[in-house]
Design a protein around this motif. Structure first.
Motif, PDB file in Angstrom:
ATOM      1  N   LEU A   1       2.546  -7.381  -2.858  1.00  0.00           N
ATOM      2  CA  LEU A   1       3.458  -6.729  -3.643  1.00  0.00           C
ATOM      3  C   LEU A   1       2.742  -5.467  -4.319  1.00  0.00           C
ATOM      4  O   LEU A   1       3.464  -4.475  -4.272  1.00  0.00           O
ATOM      5  CB  LEU A   1       3.819  -7.684  -5.001  1.00  0.00           C
ATOM      6  CG  LEU A   1       4.721  -7.041  -6.173  1.00  0.00           C
ATOM      7  CD1 LEU A   1       5.772  -6.296  -5.663  1.00  0.00           C
ATOM      8  CD2 LEU A   1       4.746  -7.990  -7.104  1.00  0.00           C
ATOM      9  N   GLU A   2       1.561  -5.270  -4.544  1.00  0.00           N
ATOM     10  CA  GLU A   2       0.749  -4.421  -5.093  1.00  0.00           C
ATOM     11  C   GLU A   2       0.815  -3.057  -4.208  1.00  0.00           C
ATOM     12  O   GLU A   2       1.093  -2.066  -4.690  1.00  0.00           O
ATOM     13  CB  GLU A   2      -0.293  -4.775  -5.876  1.00  0.00           C
ATOM     14  CG  GLU A   2      -0.274  -5.548  -6.855  1.00  0.00           C
ATOM     15  CD  GLU A   2      -1.779  -5.864  -7.494  1.00  0.00           C
ATOM     16  OE1 GLU A   2      -2.674  -5.149  -7.523  1.00  0.00           O
ATOM     17  OE2 GLU A   2      -1.649  -6.921  -8.295  1.00  0.00           O
ATOM     18  N   ALA A   3       0.581  -3.643  -2.961  1.00  0.00           N
ATOM     19  CA  ALA A   3       0.536  -2.459  -2.059  1.00  0.00           C
ATOM     20  C   ALA A   3       1.960  -2.089  -1.718  1.00  0.00           C
ATOM     21  O   ALA A   3       2.073  -0.642  -1.614  1.00  0.00           O
ATOM     22  CB  ALA A   3       0.040  -3.060  -0.605  1.00  0.00           C
ATOM     23  N   PHE A   4       2.895  -2.825  -1.702  1.00  0.00           N
ATOM     24  CA  PHE A   4       4.284  -2.418  -1.592  1.00  0.00           C
ATOM     25  C   PHE A   4       4.633  -1.228  -2.737  1.00  0.00           C
ATOM     26  O   PHE A   4       5.228  -0.252  -2.623  1.00  0.00           O
ATOM     27  CB  PHE A   4       5.320  -3.631  -1.743  1.00  0.00           C
ATOM     28  CG  PHE A   4       6.731  -3.042  -1.730  1.00  0.00           C
ATOM     29  CD1 PHE A   4       7.516  -2.606  -0.704  1.00  0.00           C
ATOM     30  CD2 PHE A   4       7.245  -3.298  -3.094  1.00  0.00           C
ATOM     31  CE1 PHE A   4       8.742  -2.191  -1.051  1.00  0.00           C
ATOM     32  CE2 PHE A   4       8.691  -2.930  -3.188  1.00  0.00           C
ATOM     33  CZ  PHE A   4       9.227  -2.256  -2.179  1.00  0.00           C
ATOM     34  N   LEU A   5       4.274  -1.833  -3.942  1.00  0.00           N
ATOM     35  CA  LEU A   5       4.750  -0.876  -5.056  1.00  0.00           C
ATOM     36  C   LEU A   5       4.116   0.245  -5.224  1.00  0.00           C
ATOM     37  O   LEU A   5       4.271   1.355  -5.481  1.00  0.00           O
ATOM     38  CB  LEU A   5       4.410  -1.569  -6.417  1.00  0.00           C
ATOM     39  CG  LEU A   5       5.154  -2.806  -6.655  1.00  0.00           C
ATOM     40  CD1 LEU A   5       4.608  -3.453  -8.049  1.00  0.00           C
ATOM     41  CD2 LEU A   5       6.417  -2.494  -7.161  1.00  0.00           C
ATOM     42  N   HIS A   6       2.732   0.453  -4.634  1.00  0.00           N
ATOM     43  CA  HIS A   6       1.936   1.655  -4.356  1.00  0.00           C
ATOM     44  C   HIS A   6       2.544   2.582  -3.365  1.00  0.00           C
ATOM     45  O   HIS A   6       2.703   3.702  -3.659  1.00  0.00           O
ATOM     46  CB  HIS A   6       0.450   1.319  -3.998  1.00  0.00           C
ATOM     47  CG  HIS A   6      -0.382   2.599  -3.844  1.00  0.00           C
ATOM     48  ND1 HIS A   6      -0.892   3.317  -4.942  1.00  0.00           N
ATOM     49  CD2 HIS A   6      -0.943   3.336  -2.853  1.00  0.00           C
ATOM     50  CE1 HIS A   6      -1.484   4.305  -4.410  1.00  0.00           C
ATOM     51  NE2 HIS A   6      -1.615   4.230  -3.097  1.00  0.00           N
ATOM     52  N   THR A   7       2.886   1.972  -2.390  1.00  0.00           N
ATOM     53  CA  THR A   7       3.762   2.882  -1.289  1.00  0.00           C
ATOM     54  C   THR A   7       4.974   3.365  -1.996  1.00  0.00           C
ATOM     55  O   THR A   7       5.227   4.384  -1.593  1.00  0.00           O
ATOM     56  CB  THR A   7       3.956   1.685  -0.201  1.00  0.00           C
ATOM     57  OG1 THR A   7       2.623   1.371   0.521  1.00  0.00           O
ATOM     58  CG2 THR A   7       4.699   2.561   0.764  1.00  0.00           C
ATOM     59  N   VAL A   8       5.713   2.456  -2.686  1.00  0.00           N
ATOM     60  CA  VAL A   8       7.056   2.909  -3.161  1.00  0.00           C
ATOM     61  C   VAL A   8       6.830   4.041  -4.257  1.00  0.00           C
ATOM     62  O   VAL A   8       7.553   5.047  -4.162  1.00  0.00           O
ATOM     63  CB  VAL A   8       7.821   1.787  -3.708  1.00  0.00           C
ATOM     64  CG1 VAL A   8       9.004   2.460  -4.550  1.00  0.00           C
ATOM     65  CG2 VAL A   8       8.299   0.850  -2.541  1.00  0.00           C
ATOM     66  N   LYS A   9       5.907   4.180  -5.072  1.00  0.00           N
ATOM     67  CA  LYS A   9       5.796   5.179  -5.982  1.00  0.00           C
ATOM     68  C   LYS A   9       5.342   6.402  -5.395  1.00  0.00           C
ATOM     69  O   LYS A   9       5.686   7.382  -5.800  1.00  0.00           O
ATOM     70  CB  LYS A   9       4.345   4.712  -6.926  1.00  0.00           C
ATOM     71  CG  LYS A   9       4.851   3.545  -7.986  1.00  0.00           C
ATOM     72  CD  LYS A   9       3.861   3.377  -8.849  1.00  0.00           C
ATOM     73  CE  LYS A   9       3.966   2.004  -9.571  1.00  0.00           C
ATOM     74  NZ  LYS A   9       2.854   1.842 -10.280  1.00  0.00           N
ATOM     75  N   GLY A  10       4.910   6.530  -3.976  1.00  0.00           N
ATOM     76  CA  GLY A  10       4.499   7.693  -3.561  1.00  0.00           C
ATOM     77  C   GLY A  10       5.449   8.288  -2.750  1.00  0.00           C
ATOM     78  O   GLY A  10       5.239   9.147  -1.911  1.00  0.00           O
ATOM     79  N   ASP A  11       6.735   7.612  -2.671  1.00  0.00           N
ATOM     80  CA  ASP A  11       7.735   7.967  -1.661  1.00  0.00           C
ATOM     81  C   ASP A  11       9.080   8.128  -2.442  1.00  0.00           C
ATOM     82  O   ASP A  11       9.538   7.046  -2.663  1.00  0.00           O
ATOM     83  CB  ASP A  11       7.861   7.131  -0.542  1.00  0.00           C
ATOM     84  CG  ASP A  11       8.763   7.626   0.585  1.00  0.00           C
ATOM     85  OD1 ASP A  11       9.865   8.123   0.261  1.00  0.00           O
ATOM     86  OD2 ASP A  11       8.465   7.483   1.896  1.00  0.00           O
ATOM     87  N   GLN A  12       9.641   9.243  -2.600  1.00  0.00           N
ATOM     88  CA  GLN A  12      10.914   9.165  -3.461  1.00  0.00           C
ATOM     89  C   GLN A  12      11.929   8.679  -2.677  1.00  0.00           C
ATOM     90  O   GLN A  12      12.908   8.131  -3.353  1.00  0.00           O
ATOM     91  CB  GLN A  12      11.328  10.881  -3.599  1.00  0.00           C
ATOM     92  CG  GLN A  12      12.382  11.142  -4.540  1.00  0.00           C
ATOM     93  CD  GLN A  12      12.191  10.633  -6.008  1.00  0.00           C
ATOM     94  OE1 GLN A  12      11.126  10.829  -6.638  1.00  0.00           O
ATOM     95  NE2 GLN A  12      13.010   9.664  -6.521  1.00  0.00           N
TER      96      GLN A  12
END
Length: 88
Positions: free
Chosen positions: A9-20
């Motif tokens: 989940l943390e990796a997913f959230l990090h990915t999402v935060k970096g992609d509009q």
């Protein structure tokens, strides 16, 4: 980022935060299970419950002034919040 027990989940959230585009999809999701399904299509494994636990844990660590802002509906810098309260 504070660890809450779900590295996926943390990796997913990090990915999402970096992609509009992903961030827009995240905010358009109807429920936490929809976000988990979105993550699954990207190769991440977590559940809507994992998201709820993550949000609860992060919320409990916020200082009082940030909690007041969150309660008033303010989006906090650096956080992805997805929840709504349903009254029946």
């Amino acid at each position: 980022m504070t660890s809450t027990g779900s590295p996926q989940l943390e990796a997913f959230l990090h990915t999402v935060k970096g992609d509009q585009v992903l961030l827009d999809q995240f905010h358009q999701a109807a429920c936490l299970d929809d976000i988990a399904a979105m993550g699954k299509t990207m190769g991440f494994q977590f559940t809507g419950v994992d998201i709820l636990v993550h949000q609860a844990s992060a919320t409990l660590k916020l200082p009082s002034d940030a909690l007041e802002a969150l309660a008033a509906g303010v989006e906090l810098e650096g956080h992805l919040w997805k929840m709504s309260i349903q009254w029946t």
